[in-house]
Design a protein around this motif. Structure first.
Motif, mmCIF file in Angstrom:
data_model
loop_
_atom_site.group_PDB
_atom_site.id
_atom_site.type_symbol
_atom_site.label_atom_id
_atom_site.label_comp_id
_atom_site.label_asym_id
_atom_site.label_seq_id
_atom_site.Cartn_x
_atom_site.Cartn_y
_atom_site.Cartn_z
ATOM 1 N N ALA A 210 7.088 75.173 19.435
ATOM 2 C CA ALA A 210 7.498 76.470 20.003
ATOM 3 C C ALA A 210 6.567 77.628 19.629
ATOM 4 O O ALA A 210 6.205 78.421 20.507
ATOM 5 N N PRO A 211 6.157 77.758 18.347
ATOM 6 C CA PRO A 211 5.264 78.885 18.023
ATOM 7 C C PRO A 211 3.972 78.859 18.840
ATOM 8 O O PRO A 211 3.498 79.902 19.290
ATOM 9 N N SER A 212 3.433 77.661 19.071
ATOM 10 C CA SER A 212 2.196 77.571 19.852
ATOM 11 C C SER A 212 2.433 77.989 21.295
ATOM 12 O O SER A 212 1.540 78.549 21.934
ATOM 13 N N LEU A 213 3.641 77.705 21.808
ATOM 14 C CA LEU A 213 3.932 78.119 23.180
ATOM 15 C C LEU A 213 3.963 79.644 23.285
ATOM 16 O O LEU A 213 3.558 80.208 24.309
ATOM 17 N N ILE A 214 4.417 80.303 22.216
ATOM 18 C CA ILE A 214 4.354 81.765 22.190
ATOM 19 C C ILE A 214 2.898 82.201 22.292
ATOM 20 O O ILE A 214 2.565 83.160 22.996
ATOM 21 N N GLY A 215 2.024 81.475 21.589
ATOM 22 C CA GLY A 215 0.589 81.768 21.676
ATOM 23 C C GLY A 215 0.080 81.627 23.101
ATOM 24 O O GLY A 215 -0.663 82.483 23.593
ATOM 25 N N VAL A 216 0.500 80.562 23.793
ATOM 26 C CA VAL A 216 0.082 80.370 25.183
ATOM 27 C C VAL A 216 0.595 81.523 26.044
ATOM 28 O O VAL A 216 -0.127 82.062 26.896
ATOM 29 N N ALA A 217 1.843 81.937 25.788
ATOM 30 C CA ALA A 217 2.427 83.046 26.551
ATOM 31 C C ALA A 217 1.617 84.327 26.335
ATOM 32 O O ALA A 217 1.365 85.084 27.268
ATOM 33 N N LEU A 218 1.194 84.544 25.100
ATOM 34 C CA LEU A 218 0.383 85.722 24.781
ATOM 35 C C LEU A 218 -0.903 85.734 25.599
ATOM 36 O O LEU A 218 -1.270 86.740 26.207
ATOM 37 N N PHE A 219 -1.589 84.574 25.635
ATOM 38 C CA PHE A 219 -2.798 84.478 26.452
ATOM 39 C C PHE A 219 -2.463 84.716 27.919
ATOM 40 O O PHE A 219 -3.146 85.456 28.609
ATOM 41 N N GLY A 220 -1.395 84.067 28.399
ATOM 42 C CA GLY A 220 -1.031 84.161 29.814
ATOM 43 C C GLY A 220 -0.803 85.596 30.234
ATOM 44 O O GLY A 220 -1.380 86.064 31.213
ATOM 45 N N PHE A 221 0.015 86.320 29.470
ATOM 46 C CA PHE A 221 0.331 87.683 29.885
ATOM 47 C C PHE A 221 -0.853 88.621 29.732
ATOM 48 O O PHE A 221 -1.244 89.302 30.689
ATOM 49 N N THR A 222 -1.447 88.662 28.536
ATOM 50 C CA THR A 222 -2.485 89.673 28.309
ATOM 51 C C THR A 222 -3.725 89.416 29.170
ATOM 52 O O THR A 222 -4.312 90.359 29.692
ATOM 53 N N LEU A 223 -4.107 88.143 29.339
ATOM 54 C CA LEU A 223 -5.297 87.883 30.138
ATOM 55 C C LEU A 223 -5.064 88.255 31.598
ATOM 56 O O LEU A 223 -5.968 88.734 32.280
ATOM 57 N N SER A 224 -3.830 88.043 32.074
ATOM 58 C CA SER A 224 -3.531 88.424 33.454
ATOM 59 C C SER A 224 -3.465 89.939 33.580
ATOM 60 O O SER A 224 -4.013 90.526 34.515
ATOM 61 N N TYR A 225 -2.819 90.587 32.631
ATOM 62 C CA TYR A 225 -2.621 92.037 32.687
ATOM 63 C C TYR A 225 -3.965 92.780 32.725
ATOM 64 O O TYR A 225 -4.069 93.847 33.319
ATOM 65 N N ASP A 226 -4.992 92.208 32.091
ATOM 66 C CA ASP A 226 -6.296 92.863 32.063
ATOM 67 C C ASP A 226 -7.323 92.207 32.979
ATOM 68 O O ASP A 226 -8.490 92.578 32.952
ATOM 69 N N GLU A 227 -6.902 91.208 33.735
ATOM 70 C CA GLU A 227 -7.870 90.435 34.509
ATOM 71 C C GLU A 227 -8.462 91.278 35.637
ATOM 72 O O GLU A 227 -7.794 92.054 36.283
ATOM 73 N N LEU A 228 -9.746 91.081 35.868
ATOM 74 C CA LEU A 228 -10.460 91.955 36.785
ATOM 75 C C LEU A 228 -11.368 91.171 37.725
ATOM 76 O O LEU A 228 -11.245 91.257 38.929
ATOM 77 N N ALA A 229 -12.245 90.376 37.131
ATOM 78 C CA ALA A 229 -13.313 89.768 37.925
ATOM 79 C C ALA A 229 -12.768 88.781 38.958
ATOM 80 O O ALA A 229 -13.185 88.778 40.109
ATOM 81 N N ARG A 230 -11.820 87.923 38.542
ATOM 82 C CA ARG A 230 -11.366 86.881 39.468
ATOM 83 C C ARG A 230 -10.471 87.431 40.559
ATOM 84 O O ARG A 230 -10.473 86.947 41.693
ATOM 85 N N SER A 231 -9.654 88.448 40.212
ATOM 86 C CA SER A 231 -8.778 88.979 41.250
ATOM 87 C C SER A 231 -9.498 89.983 42.144
ATOM 88 O O SER A 231 -8.981 90.361 43.173
ATOM 89 N N SER A 232 -10.729 90.404 41.741
ATOM 90 C CA SER A 232 -11.364 91.519 42.443
ATOM 91 C C SER A 232 -11.481 91.307 43.955
ATOM 92 O O SER A 232 -11.284 92.243 44.717
ATOM 93 N N GLN A 233 -11.797 90.100 44.396
ATOM 94 C CA GLN A 233 -11.955 89.875 45.838
ATOM 95 C C GLN A 233 -10.715 89.234 46.442
ATOM 96 O O GLN A 233 -10.651 89.021 47.637
ATOM 97 N N ALA A 234 -9.757 88.861 45.594
ATOM 98 C CA ALA A 234 -8.710 87.962 46.077
ATOM 99 C C ALA A 234 -7.309 88.549 45.951
ATOM 100 O O ALA A 234 -6.334 87.843 46.024
ATOM 101 N N ILE A 235 -7.220 89.853 45.735
ATOM 102 C CA ILE A 235 -5.915 90.414 45.433
ATOM 103 C C ILE A 235 -5.186 90.886 46.693
ATOM 104 O O ILE A 235 -3.977 91.139 46.667
ATOM 105 N N GLY A 236 -5.887 91.002 47.798
ATOM 106 C CA GLY A 236 -5.259 91.501 49.015
ATOM 107 C C GLY A 236 -5.309 93.015 49.063
ATOM 108 O O GLY A 236 -6.176 93.637 48.452
ATOM 109 N N GLY A 237 -4.372 93.616 49.774
ATOM 110 C CA GLY A 237 -4.424 95.054 50.039
ATOM 111 C C GLY A 237 -4.088 95.936 48.859
ATOM 112 O O GLY A 237 -4.618 97.040 48.735
ATOM 113 N N LEU A 238 -3.185 95.488 47.991
ATOM 114 C CA LEU A 238 -2.721 96.346 46.910
ATOM 115 C C LEU A 238 -3.328 95.932 45.581
ATOM 116 O O LEU A 238 -3.208 94.784 45.169
#
Lengths: 297, 292
Positions: A210-238
């Motif tokens: 379970a503690p490691s899954l919290i670690g995975v969740a941390l990566f999942g949320f923060t990396l998505s929240y700050d993600e830029l390069a991959r979504s730059s062309q693929a995010i659609g209108g908004l």
């Protein structure tokens, strides 16, 4: 093993490195409280929350709060999917399955192929799907496709997919690290005591990892929240918040952008703190739980 | 009949595999495919032509020794890759060395390691623009230099220059070196180092003959990360270079805004091939899976 002088110089180097890491961000934090007549650089001309107020009134034509909400929602969805899919895949990789090597190398490649290429690929994919939908709609005379259909691209289709190609590899690598150190005798014990596969997983495996899954969740949320390069062309209108932010770097010339920076960094730090506290609590609980005599070393 | 139990691993891996397939493998294949397509100003046309590739290198060989745009861009990227790699490697190695061998308790090691990691979970754009108050025309560095009389006029090369781009790369990506090298170093058996010490090895000899060779997998993994990120970057170069410095990512980005997807795809393929050539030798040297 190393001489004192050597250790001391390494310590000084490390301290300088930490200053280098955090110093600039701190300067933004301080400058976001710049007085109303202050500019983008030091010195501070007074101390106020003027720029935060200006931020709350909105930055030009850009809907900052809409973007903020989208980033949070997308981050949460990416987080849940990253945890669940990485856990399932991590369990799968403990055994052999067809094409497992291929999947492993594809996942690693997904991490290291330049982000702009993935963004381009996902954009192309959805463009081709769009063209296909329009063609089929036109051929079969489906009225809503002809009248209303614009695109399949969007936050939770192409944007979500593009971000998962960045977070899932981290999730899988963490799961590898976890299961490489996992002592299977706990599972064997559970099975010997008559637990079925699901019960073994829920009551023996899950509490340990379970503690490691919290670690995975941390990566999942923060990396998505700050993600830029991959979504730059693929995010659609908004756009998401990081994409709006990048746009603002060229247009905004007052400390509002620092206020926004302080705010989004605060959200990141809040998320990181929550995850770290959860991690520590779960770790402590696992450590306290009575454990059977381990058979292995 | 389908045996769920026997195929449980396949079933478990399916959702993960689906996402990787749908959003990585297929898009990558599409990029390769579309790089051979034709296009006009409003649509892309299925075809099998090489003009997209010819356009990239148009006149490149003929104009030598003058560099065409593509060659100049790649050389600029390679320069950033090499300098960033060198600095992050050195910094990352020393930071990991400190964490592993100079911090005595595991708890302190974890705390300091987290201290290095936390910025990785915050916004890259914010971390880039946070250099503006320090390096700008009226920034802290310039005003300090003028105050103590080092220069008369503000230095222009500090911000929106190759210097600031390199600085930002080092600032953002040294962590990608620290983590794998730290991981490798933590696995080094301490008795080896004690044995070396007992046998009379100096710190330098221990470093050169034990620690560096045993950290090699971490060094290679970190290098792959840094090289690929810098090679494909267009955001850091854009923001920190003041939109003035060319990069392959930027070319792809611009072509996409003009909906020239096949041209962008051809550039992407060349970018991947270049990156792969750089890291191919490195992946040959290490099995990533065994190192986790």
């Amino acid at each position: 093993m190393f001489g004192r002088g050597f250790k001391l110089s390494l310590g000084i180097f490390f301290t300088l490195f930490i200053l280098f890491l955090y110093g600039p961000t701190l300067s933004i934090l301080v400058l976001s409280f710049q007085g109303p007549n202050g500019g983008l650089t030091f010195p501070m001309r007074g101390f106020s929350t003027f720029w935060f107020e200006s931020l709350f009134d909105g930055v030009g034509v850009i809907d900052i709060w809409g973007a903020f909400g989208r980033s949070i929602r997308l981050g949460l969805v990416v987080m849940v999917l990253t945890v669940v899919l990485s856990l399932m895949a991590g369990m799968a990789f403990r055994k052999r399955f067809p094409l497992s090597s291929f999947l492993f190398y594809a996942t690693i490649s997904s991490l290291i192929v330049p982000s702009i290429v993935i963004s381009l690929g996902v954009a192309l994919e959805f463009r081709i799907i769009d063209d296909a939908v329009k063609a089929i709609g036109g051929d079969m005379n489906i009225q809503w496709v002809i009248d209303d259909f614009r695109t399949t691209m969007g936050l939770f289709s192409s944007g979500l997919g593009a971000q998962l190609t960045w977070t899932l590899p981290f999730g899988l690598l963490i799961m590898f690290a976890v299961f490489n150190r996992f002592d299977p005798s706990y599972e064997e014990a559970a099975r010997d005591l008559g637990a079925g596969p699901w019960q073994t997983f829920r009551e023996a495996v899950l509490p340990i990892i379970a503690p490691s899954l919290i670690g995975v969740a941390l990566f999942g949320f923060t990396l998505s929240y700050d993600e830029l390069a991959r979504s730059s062309q693929a995010i659609g209108g908004l756009n998401t918040l990081p994409l709006e932010l990048r746009g603002l770097t060229t247009t905004v010339t007052d400390p509002t952008i620092y206020a926004l920076g302080t705010l989004t960094t605060a959200v990141s730090f809040l998320a990181i703190s929550i995850f770290l506290i959860l991690f520590t609590l779960l770790r402590r609980r696992t450590a306290k739980a009575p454990r059977p005599e381990s058979a292995g070393p | 009949m389908f045996d769920v139990k026997r195929h449980s691993a396949t079933l478990l891996s399916f959702p993960f595999a689906f996402v990787i397939f749908a959003f990585f493998v297929v898009p990558l294949c599409l990029v390769i495919m579309v790089s051979f397509w034709d296009y006009n100003s409003y649509s892309i046309i299925p075809d099998f032509i090489f003009t997209n590739y010819q356009d990239i290198f148009y006149g490149c060989v003929k104009s030598l020794p003058d560099l065409c745009t593509s060659f100049a861009t790649y050389i600029s990227s390679l320069k950033f890759v090499f300098i960033t790699w060198l600095i992050t490697l050195l910094t990352g190695f020393l930071v990991a060395l400190f964490l592993v061998f100079c911090v005595s308790t595991l708890q302190m090691q974890i705390v300091l390691f987290l201290l290095c990691t936390i910025p990785f979970w915050t916004s890259n754009v914010i971390r880039m623009i946070s250099w503006i108050p320090l390096l700008g025309r009226n920034g802290l560095v310039n005003s300090t230099m003028q105050n103590i009389g080092l220069t008369d006029s503000p230095a222009e090369w500090l911000l929106y220059s190759e210097f600031s781009v390199t600085l930002a790369f080092v600032h953002l990506y040294t962590l990608f070196m620290v983590v794998p090298i730290f991981n490798s170093m933590m696995r080094i058996d301490r008795s080896l180092i004690e044995a070396a010490h007992d046998a009379g090895a100096s710190s330098f000899q221990t470093l050169a003959n034990i620690i560096i060779p045993l950290s090699r997998p971490g060094i290679i993994i970190g290098s792959i990360f840094v090289i690929t990120i810098v090679m494909g970057d267009f955001i850091t170069i854009g923001v920190m270079g003041g939109q003035q410095i060319p990069s392959v990512g930027k070319i792809i980005n611009v072509e996409m805004t003009y909906l020239q997807f096949p041209a962008a795809a051809a550039n992407a393929v060349i970018l991947i091939i270049t990156t792969l050539m750089i890291i191919f030798a490195m992946t040959k040297l290490v099995d990533i899976r065994k190192e986790l």
